[in-house]
Write a protein that holds these residues in place. Structure first.
Motif, PDB file in Angstrom:
ATOM      1  N   THR A 142      -4.014   0.584  -2.753  1.00  0.00           N
ATOM      2  CA  THR A 142      -4.348   0.145  -1.401  1.00  0.00           C
ATOM      3  C   THR A 142      -4.651  -1.345  -1.418  1.00  0.00           C
ATOM      4  O   THR A 142      -5.499  -1.798  -2.197  1.00  0.00           O
ATOM      5  CB  THR A 142      -5.559   0.905  -0.851  1.00  0.00           C
ATOM      6  OG1 THR A 142      -5.284   2.311  -0.866  1.00  0.00           O
ATOM      7  CG2 THR A 142      -5.865   0.472   0.580  1.00  0.00           C
ATOM      8  N   GLN A 177      -2.780   6.072  -6.191  1.00  0.00           N
ATOM      9  CA  GLN A 177      -2.881   5.344  -4.929  1.00  0.00           C
ATOM     10  C   GLN A 177      -3.157   3.865  -5.164  1.00  0.00           C
ATOM     11  O   GLN A 177      -4.051   3.504  -5.937  1.00  0.00           O
ATOM     12  CB  GLN A 177      -4.000   5.931  -4.072  1.00  0.00           C
ATOM     13  CG  GLN A 177      -4.237   5.206  -2.751  1.00  0.00           C
ATOM     14  CD  GLN A 177      -3.122   5.425  -1.751  1.00  0.00           C
ATOM     15  OE1 GLN A 177      -2.666   6.552  -1.549  1.00  0.00           O
ATOM     16  NE2 GLN A 177      -2.660   4.350  -1.114  1.00  0.00           N
ATOM     17  N   THR A 194       0.827  -1.196   0.000  1.00  0.00           N
ATOM     18  CA  THR A 194       0.000   0.000   0.000  1.00  0.00           C
ATOM     19  C   THR A 194       0.863   1.249   0.000  1.00  0.00           C
ATOM     20  O   THR A 194       1.739   1.416   0.851  1.00  0.00           O
ATOM     21  CB  THR A 194      -0.928   0.006   1.227  1.00  0.00           C
ATOM     22  OG1 THR A 194      -1.843  -1.096   1.129  1.00  0.00           O
ATOM     23  CG2 THR A 194      -1.714   1.306   1.299  1.00  0.00           C
TER      24      THR A 194
END
Length: 126
Positions: free
Chosen positions: A123, A121, A91
């Motif tokens: 995750t 991003q 992450t």
């Protein structure tokens, strides 16, 4: 114009896969080695993978070896990162970055990259 634009991040479960893509301008694609680096919250930016020419050579962080694969598409002017067997510790915000070809330095050192995308991003949930 020198430019890098990432896409493909998102949320995935532990053990899942994601594919990141980075679109480069033609000038950037032809004059830069391209790589992926990442930064997790509270941690320093770290190297993930890099590829110099369309067919290599390639460089990987130990954490990425065997799980991630970097490639370049000479037609689309993209650099891609296939990520498999993702773990929660993967992450981070992933950045596409470039190092001008022929300049001394290390592909493993984030400070030796002089061109950066805005980041995407990733995750990984446990």
């Amino acid at each position: 114009q020198l430019q890098l634009v990432e896409s493909g991040g998102g949320l995935v479960q532990d053990g899942g896969s994601l594919r990141l893509s980075c679109a480069a301008s033609e000038q950037t694609f032809n004059t830069y080695a391209l790589g992926w680096l990442r930064q997790a919250p509270g941690k320093e930016r770290e190297f993930v993978a890099a590829i110099v020419w369309n067919s290599g050579p390639t460089y990987y962080a130990d954490s990425a070896k065997g799980r991630f694969a970097i490639s370049r598409d000479a037609v689309k002017h993209t650099v891609n990162l296939e990520m498999n067997s993702l773990r929660p510790e993967d992450t981070a915000i992933y950045y596409c970055a470039g190092r001008r070809l022929g300049v001394s330095g290390s592909y493993y050192n984030p400070k030796d990259y002089d061109l950066w995308g805005q980041g995407t991003q990733v995750t990984v949930s446990s």
